[in-house]
Design a protein around this motif. Structure first.
Motif, mmCIF file in Angstrom:
data_model
loop_
_atom_site.group_PDB
_atom_site.id
_atom_site.type_symbol
_atom_site.label_atom_id
_atom_site.label_comp_id
_atom_site.label_asym_id
_atom_site.label_seq_id
_atom_site.Cartn_x
_atom_site.Cartn_y
_atom_site.Cartn_z
ATOM 1 N N PHE B 120 1.102 -1.439 -0.107
ATOM 2 C CA PHE B 120 0.063 -0.738 0.173
ATOM 3 C C PHE B 120 1.192 1.742 0.145
ATOM 4 O O PHE B 120 2.264 1.117 0.793
ATOM 5 N N TYR B 121 0.570 2.683 -0.648
ATOM 6 C CA TYR B 121 1.345 3.289 -0.718
ATOM 7 C C TYR B 121 0.547 5.186 0.405
ATOM 8 O O TYR B 121 -0.624 4.714 0.177
ATOM 9 N N ALA B 122 1.250 4.626 1.189
ATOM 10 C CA ALA B 122 0.938 6.198 2.304
ATOM 11 C C ALA B 122 1.141 6.895 1.802
ATOM 12 O O ALA B 122 2.251 7.235 1.312
ATOM 13 N N TYR B 123 0.032 8.026 2.698
ATOM 14 C CA TYR B 123 0.861 9.965 1.560
ATOM 15 C C TYR B 123 2.031 10.641 2.009
ATOM 16 O O TYR B 123 1.525 10.668 3.672
ATOM 17 N N GLY B 124 2.866 10.090 1.572
ATOM 18 C CA GLY B 124 4.276 10.601 2.171
ATOM 19 C C GLY B 124 4.221 11.998 2.561
ATOM 20 O O GLY B 124 3.675 13.648 1.711
ATOM 21 N N GLY B 125 4.107 12.315 3.606
ATOM 22 C CA GLY B 125 4.883 13.686 4.513
ATOM 23 C C GLY B 125 3.911 14.050 5.300
ATOM 24 O O GLY B 125 3.594 15.393 5.912
ATOM 25 N N CYS B 126 2.616 12.841 5.318
ATOM 26 C CA CYS B 126 1.261 13.678 6.000
ATOM 27 C C CYS B 126 1.278 12.861 7.039
ATOM 28 O O CYS B 126 0.315 12.142 7.535
ATOM 29 N N GLY B 127 1.904 12.520 7.605
ATOM 30 C CA GLY B 127 2.360 12.806 9.435
ATOM 31 C C GLY B 127 1.411 12.859 10.936
ATOM 32 O O GLY B 127 0.731 12.628 10.717
ATOM 33 N N ALA B 128 1.140 14.916 11.044
ATOM 34 C CA ALA B 128 -0.133 14.734 11.726
ATOM 35 C C ALA B 128 -1.257 14.242 11.205
ATOM 36 O O ALA B 128 -2.012 14.145 11.997
ATOM 37 N N PHE B 129 -1.898 13.860 9.946
ATOM 38 C CA PHE B 129 -2.671 13.783 9.497
ATOM 39 C C PHE B 129 -3.082 12.269 9.456
ATOM 40 O O PHE B 129 -4.153 12.207 10.163
ATOM 41 N N TYR B 130 -2.028 11.553 9.181
ATOM 42 C CA TYR B 130 -1.738 10.159 9.993
ATOM 43 C C TYR B 130 -2.459 9.834 11.093
ATOM 44 O O TYR B 130 -3.025 9.011 12.846
ATOM 45 N N ALA B 131 -1.684 10.641 12.124
ATOM 46 C CA ALA B 131 -1.815 10.754 13.727
ATOM 47 C C ALA B 131 -3.148 10.560 14.186
ATOM 48 O O ALA B 131 -3.770 9.673 14.978
ATOM 49 N N SER B 132 -4.171 11.501 13.462
ATOM 50 C CA SER B 132 -5.451 11.444 14.261
ATOM 51 C C SER B 132 -6.226 10.148 13.305
ATOM 52 O O SER B 132 -7.202 9.777 13.957
ATOM 53 N N CYS B 133 -5.388 8.691 12.668
ATOM 54 C CA CYS B 133 -6.326 7.965 12.717
ATOM 55 C C CYS B 133 -5.644 6.849 13.505
ATOM 56 O O CYS B 133 -6.080 5.832 12.674
ATOM 57 N N VAL B 134 -4.770 6.985 14.005
ATOM 58 C CA VAL B 134 -3.871 5.721 15.063
ATOM 59 C C VAL B 134 -4.604 5.752 16.574
ATOM 60 O O VAL B 134 -5.215 6.837 17.224
ATOM 61 N N THR B 135 -5.307 5.226 17.032
ATOM 62 C CA THR B 135 -6.794 4.476 18.232
ATOM 63 C C THR B 135 -5.522 3.891 18.984
ATOM 64 O O THR B 135 -5.865 4.392 20.242
ATOM 65 N N SER B 136 -4.539 3.333 19.030
ATOM 66 C CA SER B 136 -3.447 2.732 19.908
ATOM 67 C C SER B 136 -2.308 2.339 19.867
ATOM 68 O O SER B 136 -2.093 2.571 18.177
ATOM 69 N N ASN B 137 -1.641 2.582 20.663
ATOM 70 C CA ASN B 137 0.285 2.559 20.085
ATOM 71 C C ASN B 137 1.353 1.789 21.495
ATOM 72 O O ASN B 137 1.193 2.306 22.165
#
Lengths: 282, 176
Positions: B120-137
């Motif tokens: 899968f290609y994830a949107y490069g450089g979009c670190g702030a955006f992806y943070a909002s999709c993570v519910t546990s770490n």
């Protein structure tokens, strides 16, 4: 008449610039990305660009870094001949400002102590890459970039023949961008350094990136070369994320200097769409 | 955008087509350069891996430090080709999917077809955006590697594009 300037005065503006640029892009870059999203015709590239625009908004709102690669700090200090720095050594002030920004901003520390022996994280993001240049006048100017390595890894250098034509230069740059494909997070900004020695050309390719994205080269020949290069790079069709589209590059910036009769160094710095830079003047 | 549950099932993988935009929900394992070198060393030594590889999706990523009260910092993809030397071995041992940015080597895309996997290609450089999709770490292995440790993330509606499918399809544009 020599102006005295306390080097410690560099600390706050430099730290604040670093804190800002990893979170907020310059307005000209935001405008260029928004325009690229509006005119993109490739369906996947359109998704990439609209997500980039959303990412810019989320980073600004939540004060999160735009990208997890918050880069290696690159600092270019221009020191006027008629200014004398006093107090704490400027190098130490610059190091303190970089360390403070990466700690306070919760930026990723991405610097290792040596390329090989040993490749361990310095945990401070120190040292920055620091260049000092003497210029006429009594001002001190500091340009700073936070350089991500997804794009830096795709930068390159060609030593062309002295008889190379402008078209040969264009083809050398195009070859580097074509080979990079989607890896450097296109749409990229391309810095081109021409002339000097190998190292000078490489440095010029970084200095060129400090220019405003929407400025025009003061020399008409180079302004025309920048426009043609941008057109030809976008014609490659690589597009945002490498998924095919009309915008592969947001801008091309060329810087040049005298060189040797026997050569024509061409250096290319590839920067990702997160074109993070600031200029401070004291 | 098609919703996809993780871990991946063989049926889901067969249905995915290059160029398709999908939203992933479920668990991801974060691993990059140094963690990959260790995983391969464990396999070569016949040792068990720190997580179940079968059906797993690995995310090539190294986050920024987690802000107080948040789940994760900025967490966009890193360049996938750096993991090309390791990917075919992991796919042969059951890895189902990978998430990153940029093209893969021919050896990797061939291994995707042979072992029925997906990139899968994830949107490069979009670190702030992806943070909002993570519910546990949480860290699951190699904690000493810091941002290069193996993390288990749970994500919700994590948008990606199918870049290379198990039928040999690619979403990447090949410049002339």
């Amino acid at each position: 008449m020599t102006r005295e300037l306390d080097a410690g005065l560099l600390f706050e503006p430099l730290r604040d610039a670093l804190l800002r640029i990893n979170v907020e892009l310059p307005e000209d870059v935001v405008r260029a990305l928004t325009a690229a999203a509006d005119r993109e015709t490739g369906p996947a590239a359109r998704e990439v660009l609209s997500t980039i625009v959303r990412n810019i908004g989320i980073a600004r709102e939540k004060r999160l870094p735009l990208c997890q690669d918050t880069g290696m700090a690159w600092v270019w200090l221009r020191l006027g001949d008629d200014v004398r720095l006093t107090g704490e050594p400027a190098r130490e002030v610059i190091h303190r400002a970089v360390e403070a920004a990466y700690a306070e901003g919760l930026f990723r520390k991405s610097v290792v102590a040596d390329p090989l022996f040993p490749r361990v994280n310095t945990k401070t993001n120190l040292p920055p890459v620091l260049h000092v240049e003497f210029v006429p006048g009594d001002r001190v100017t500091v340009a700073v970039m936070t350089k991500g390595f997804g794009s830096e890894n795709k930068s390159g250098l060609r030593m062309l023949l002295p008889t190379a034509t402008p078209d040969d230069v264009l083809n050398a740059v195009i070859d580097i961008v074509r080979t990079a494909k989607g890896a450097p997070c296109p749409p990229t900004v391309i810095g081109v350094g021409l002339g000097g020695t190998m190292d000078a050309a490489a440095l010029l390719s970084k200095k060129a990136l400090v220019r405003e994205l929407d400025d025009t080269h003061p020399r008409p020949e180079y302004a025309a070369l920048e426009r043609e290069l941008l057109t030809r790079l976008n014609a490659l069709g690589i597009g945002a994320g490498g998924l095919g589209g009309v915008t592969t590059c947001l801008g091309v910036k060329i810087a040049s200097m005298p060189t040797h009769i026997a050569g024509l160094p061409v250096a290319v710095t590839v920067n990702c769409w997160a074109d993070r830079k600031a200029v401070i003047e004291l | 955008m098609t919703p996809i549950s993780l871990p991946l099932t063989p049926e889901t993988i067969e249905d995915l087509r290059a160029g398709e935009a999908v939203a992933l929900s479920g668990e991801l394992y974060v691993a990059r350069d140094a963690a990959h070198a260790r995983l391969i060393a464990l396999l070569e030594a016949g040792q068990p891996l720190p997580f179940e590889l079968r059906g797993a999706v690995v995310y090539y990523m190294g986050p920024t430090p987690t802000p107080p009260g948040a789940v994760i910092g900025a967490c966009g993809p890193t360049t996938a080709s750096r993991m090309d030397p390791f990917a075919p071995t992991l796919l042969a041992h059951g890895l189902a999917g990978m998430i990153g940015k940029g093209q893969r080597s021919a050896a990797v895309t061939e291994a995707l077809v042979r072992h029925r996997g997906v990139y899968f290609y994830a949107y490069g450089g979009c670190g702030a955006f992806y943070a909002s999709c993570v519910t546990s770490n949480r860290v699951v292995a190699f904690e000493d590697l810091g941002p290069e440790a193996i993390y288990r993330l749970v994500v919700r509606d994590f948008p990606v594009i199918v870049a290379n499918d198990c039928h040999g399809g690619s979403a990447f544009y090949e410049p002339a």
